[in-house]
Design a protein around this motif. Structure first.
Motif, PDB file in Angstrom:
ATOM      1  N   ARG A 109      -3.502   5.424  -1.973  1.00  0.00           N
ATOM      2  CA  ARG A 109      -3.948   6.170  -0.795  1.00  0.00           C
ATOM      3  C   ARG A 109      -3.685   5.449   0.514  1.00  0.00           C
ATOM      4  NH1 ARG A 109      -4.613  10.561   0.336  1.00  0.00           N
ATOM      5  NH2 ARG A 109      -6.709  10.673   1.158  1.00  0.00           N
ATOM      6  N   SER A 110      -2.428   5.088   0.707  1.00  0.00           N
ATOM      7  CA  SER A 110      -1.973   4.656   2.024  1.00  0.00           C
ATOM      8  C   SER A 110      -0.660   5.368   2.304  1.00  0.00           C
ATOM      9  CB  SER A 110      -1.797   3.142   2.090  1.00  0.00           C
ATOM     10  OG  SER A 110      -0.751   2.721   1.226  1.00  0.00           O
ATOM     11  N   LEU A 111      -0.324   5.515   3.585  1.00  0.00           N
ATOM     12  CA  LEU A 111       0.926   6.153   3.980  1.00  0.00           C
ATOM     13  C   LEU A 111       1.867   5.054   4.458  1.00  0.00           C
ATOM     14  CD1 LEU A 111       2.182   8.989   4.248  1.00  0.00           C
ATOM     15  CD2 LEU A 111       1.493   8.951   6.664  1.00  0.00           C
ATOM     16  N   ASN A 112       2.946   4.827   3.689  1.00  0.00           N
ATOM     17  CA  ASN A 112       3.821   3.678   3.921  1.00  0.00           C
ATOM     18  C   ASN A 112       5.226   4.113   4.328  1.00  0.00           C
ATOM     19  OD1 ASN A 112       1.566   2.535   2.709  1.00  0.00           O
ATOM     20  ND2 ASN A 112       2.750   1.034   1.564  1.00  0.00           N
ATOM     21  N   ALA A 113       5.834   3.296   5.197  1.00  0.00           N
ATOM     22  CA  ALA A 113       7.244   3.445   5.551  1.00  0.00           C
ATOM     23  C   ALA A 113       7.838   2.047   5.628  1.00  0.00           C
ATOM     24  CB  ALA A 113       7.409   4.177   6.878  1.00  0.00           C
ATOM     25  N   ARG A 114       9.168   1.973   5.478  1.00  0.00           N
ATOM     26  CA  ARG A 114       9.819   0.666   5.548  1.00  0.00           C
ATOM     27  C   ARG A 114      10.984   0.724   6.521  1.00  0.00           C
ATOM     28  NH1 ARG A 114      11.020  -2.845   0.186  1.00  0.00           N
ATOM     29  NH2 ARG A 114       8.808  -2.348  -0.085  1.00  0.00           N
ATOM     30  N   LEU A 115      11.132  -0.335   7.322  1.00  0.00           N
ATOM     31  CA  LEU A 115      12.149  -0.382   8.354  1.00  0.00           C
ATOM     32  C   LEU A 115      12.817  -1.757   8.391  1.00  0.00           C
ATOM     33  CD1 LEU A 115       9.245   0.882   9.712  1.00  0.00           C
ATOM     34  CD2 LEU A 115      10.936   1.749  11.308  1.00  0.00           C
ATOM     35  N   ARG A 116      14.022  -1.791   8.973  1.00  0.00           N
ATOM     36  CA  ARG A 116      14.695  -3.039   9.323  1.00  0.00           C
ATOM     37  C   ARG A 116      14.626  -3.128  10.844  1.00  0.00           C
ATOM     38  NH1 ARG A 116      16.112  -7.513   6.655  1.00  0.00           N
ATOM     39  NH2 ARG A 116      16.606  -6.122   4.903  1.00  0.00           N
ATOM     40  N   THR A 117      13.988  -4.174  11.359  1.00  0.00           N
ATOM     41  CA  THR A 117      13.670  -4.246  12.777  1.00  0.00           C
ATOM     42  C   THR A 117      14.474  -5.347  13.473  1.00  0.00           C
ATOM     43  OG1 THR A 117      11.892  -5.854  12.455  1.00  0.00           O
ATOM     44  CG2 THR A 117      11.304  -3.517  12.248  1.00  0.00           C
ATOM     45  N   PRO A 118      14.479  -5.355  14.824  1.00  0.00           N
ATOM     46  CA  PRO A 118      15.114  -6.457  15.540  1.00  0.00           C
ATOM     47  C   PRO A 118      14.581  -7.804  15.068  1.00  0.00           C
ATOM     48  CG  PRO A 118      14.587  -4.706  17.062  1.00  0.00           C
ATOM     49  CD  PRO A 118      13.992  -4.313  15.734  1.00  0.00           C
ATOM     50  N   GLY A 119      15.468  -8.797  15.013  1.00  0.00           N
ATOM     51  CA  GLY A 119      15.125 -10.057  14.383  1.00  0.00           C
ATOM     52  C   GLY A 119      15.483 -10.054  12.915  1.00  0.00           C
ATOM     53  N   ASP A 120      16.089  -8.910  12.447  1.00  0.00           N
ATOM     54  CA  ASP A 120      16.525  -8.743  11.064  1.00  0.00           C
ATOM     55  C   ASP A 120      15.378  -8.956  10.085  1.00  0.00           C
ATOM     56  OD1 ASP A 120      18.409  -8.085   9.129  1.00  0.00           O
ATOM     57  OD2 ASP A 120      18.963 -10.182   8.776  1.00  0.00           O
ATOM     58  N   LEU A 121      14.266  -8.290  10.388  1.00  0.00           N
ATOM     59  CA  LEU A 121      13.092  -8.399   9.526  1.00  0.00           C
ATOM     60  C   LEU A 121      12.885  -7.108   8.744  1.00  0.00           C
ATOM     61  CD1 LEU A 121      10.543 -10.114  11.936  1.00  0.00           C
ATOM     62  CD2 LEU A 121      11.867 -11.181  10.111  1.00  0.00           C
ATOM     63  N   GLN A 122      12.450  -7.256   7.504  1.00  0.00           N
ATOM     64  CA  GLN A 122      12.064  -6.115   6.674  1.00  0.00           C
ATOM     65  C   GLN A 122      10.571  -5.883   6.900  1.00  0.00           C
ATOM     66  OE1 GLN A 122      11.889  -6.508   2.316  1.00  0.00           O
ATOM     67  NE2 GLN A 122      13.451  -4.918   2.219  1.00  0.00           N
ATOM     68  N   LEU A 125       5.246  -0.374   7.433  1.00  0.00           N
ATOM     69  CA  LEU A 125       4.129   0.192   8.184  1.00  0.00           C
ATOM     70  C   LEU A 125       3.213   0.883   7.190  1.00  0.00           C
ATOM     71  CD1 LEU A 125       5.998   1.876  11.183  1.00  0.00           C
ATOM     72  CD2 LEU A 125       4.976  -0.402  11.117  1.00  0.00           C
ATOM     73  N   PHE A 126       1.899   0.674   7.325  1.00  0.00           N
ATOM     74  CA  PHE A 126       0.992   1.373   6.409  1.00  0.00           C
ATOM     75  C   PHE A 126      -0.234   1.874   7.158  1.00  0.00           C
ATOM     76  CE2 PHE A 126      -0.426  -3.009   6.333  1.00  0.00           C
ATOM     77  CZ  PHE A 126      -1.798  -2.972   6.150  1.00  0.00           C
ATOM     78  N   GLN A 127      -0.655   3.055   6.757  1.00  0.00           N
ATOM     79  CA  GLN A 127      -1.820   3.724   7.316  1.00  0.00           C
ATOM     80  C   GLN A 127      -2.799   3.970   6.181  1.00  0.00           C
ATOM     81  OE1 GLN A 127      -0.857   7.531   9.013  1.00  0.00           O
ATOM     82  NE2 GLN A 127      -2.984   8.244   9.028  1.00  0.00           N
ATOM     83  N   GLU A 128      -4.001   3.392   6.274  1.00  0.00           N
ATOM     84  CA  GLU A 128      -4.984   3.561   5.208  1.00  0.00           C
ATOM     85  C   GLU A 128      -5.579   4.965   5.264  1.00  0.00           C
ATOM     86  OE1 GLU A 128      -4.881   1.564   3.040  1.00  0.00           O
ATOM     87  OE2 GLU A 128      -5.007  -0.536   3.637  1.00  0.00           O
ATOM     88  N   LEU A 129      -5.599   5.652   4.118  1.00  0.00           N
ATOM     89  CA  LEU A 129      -6.094   7.026   4.051  1.00  0.00           C
ATOM     90  C   LEU A 129      -7.481   7.111   3.423  1.00  0.00           C
ATOM     91  CD1 LEU A 129      -2.803   8.804   2.901  1.00  0.00           C
ATOM     92  CD2 LEU A 129      -3.687   8.506   5.236  1.00  0.00           C
ATOM     93  N   GLU A 130      -8.024   5.979   2.987  1.00  0.00           N
ATOM     94  CA  GLU A 130      -9.386   5.948   2.478  1.00  0.00           C
ATOM     95  C   GLU A 130      -9.996   4.596   2.799  1.00  0.00           C
ATOM     96  OE1 GLU A 130      -9.205   6.630  -1.704  1.00  0.00           O
ATOM     97  OE2 GLU A 130      -8.477   4.630  -2.173  1.00  0.00           O
ATOM     98  N   THR A 131     -11.304   4.501   2.742  1.00  0.00           N
ATOM     99  CA  THR A 131     -11.990   3.263   3.081  1.00  0.00           C
ATOM    100  C   THR A 131     -11.892   2.258   1.935  1.00  0.00           C
ATOM    101  OG1 THR A 131     -14.117   3.964   2.158  1.00  0.00           O
ATOM    102  CG2 THR A 131     -13.635   4.594   4.452  1.00  0.00           C
ATOM    103  N   LEU A 132     -12.187   1.002   2.251  1.00  0.00           N
ATOM    104  CA  LEU A 132     -12.189  -0.032   1.227  1.00  0.00           C
ATOM    105  C   LEU A 132     -13.224   0.268   0.153  1.00  0.00           C
ATOM    106  CD1 LEU A 132     -10.981  -2.772   0.389  1.00  0.00           C
ATOM    107  CD2 LEU A 132     -12.795  -3.870   1.724  1.00  0.00           C
ATOM    108  N   GLN A 133     -14.362   0.839   0.566  1.00  0.00           N
ATOM    109  CA  GLN A 133     -15.405   1.179  -0.407  1.00  0.00           C
ATOM    110  C   GLN A 133     -14.918   2.255  -1.371  1.00  0.00           C
ATOM    111  OE1 GLN A 133     -15.895   0.834   2.865  1.00  0.00           O
ATOM    112  NE2 GLN A 133     -17.037  -1.102   2.786  1.00  0.00           N
TER     113      GLN A 133
END
Length: 257
Positions: A109-122, A125-133
């Motif tokens: 239950r997270s919304l994830n994406a992956r990018l190659r960014t300046p500095g040549d880093l992998q 990005l993740f957005q939590e869709l539920e609480t830790l509890q």
């Protein structure tokens, strides 16, 4: 030994482009910067709370199957928690990042994406869709196994004379909303207890029957008996894991005959 910060160090061939991307587009505030001989330049950007994620090879393979369209994880990868993965992905792509995996929901239950960014880093990005509890109720999930041990060490530390002379450390350990009652019946708040502990040298205290119990995710109850000269008391402390670490939120002492 205490670690206060995780810092990721990146060599960026195009320093100005990388600085604009991470500081101005991704929104990491510039904490400090330096210029040195030979056009040496460095900027320290505040990325908020840091965690270190350790995964075995099987976990990495599973993450790649779930999160990507065939993009393989490098040995080290950055991940940023954001409020809106889809919107942030679009903004970063427009600023020069290459999207290697579009946003998708994961089984945890997270919304994830992956990018190659300046500095040549992998970067993930993740957005939590539920609480830790809520996540804690899922099969296979568990909180840190050393929570109780960590809190017991902190409870012992509070009884040491070294801590009573370290105002900054006390401020970190005692929560702003602390409320307590000592074994004489006096009530204390954060300001009062911090001042009293740093002003008064503690009497030698024998801690007996020290025990801890995780009563909820991020909450540990500690119980013990104190012996100071001829004075004995039964004590309980409630510790809460805040974003900046464990903090004492309640303490009560009950005198024993």
């Amino acid at each position: 030994m205490t670690t206060h910060q995780l810092r990721v160090v990146v060599e960026a061939e195009d320093y100005d482009a990388a600085l604009r991307f991470y500081r101005d587009v991704l929104g990491l505030p510039e904490q400090e910067s330096y210029h040195g001989d030979g056009d040496a330049r460095v900027s320290i950007l505040d990325a908020g709370r840091a965690t270190l994620e350790l995964s075995n090879p099987a976990q990495v393979r599973m993450i790649d199957r779930v999160e990507t369209d065939g993009d393989r994880s490098e040995r080290m990868r950055l991940a940023f928690e954001v409020d809106d993965t889809a919107a942030t992905t679009d903004v970063l792509a427009a600023a020069g990042a290459t999207v290697t995996a579009t946003p998708r929901e994961t089984p945890w239950r997270s919304l994830n994406a992956r990018l190659r960014t300046p500095g040549d880093l992998q970067v993930t990005l993740f957005q939590e869709l539920e609480t830790l509890q809520e996540r804690a109720a899922r099969p296979g999930f568990r909180t840190e196994p050393d929570d109780v041990a960590t809190v017991l060490d902190l409870e012992r530390e509070l009884q040491t004379s070294d801590l009573r002379h370290d105002t900054a450390r006390l401020e970190r350990l005692i929560a702003p909303d602390f409320a307590g009652i000592d074994d004489s019946g006096r009530a204390w708040d954060h300001a009062g207890i911090a001042d009293a502990l740093t002003r008064d040298a503690p009497a030698a205290t024998d801690m007996q029957d020290l025990a801890g119990h995780a009563i909820a995710d991020g909450v540990v109850l500690v119980t013990w008996a104190s012996v100071r000269h001829e004075r004995r008391a039964r004590r309980s402390s409630l510790w809460r894991r805040d974003p900046d670490g464990w903090r004492l939120v309640h303490h009560q002492g009950t005198p024993l005959a």
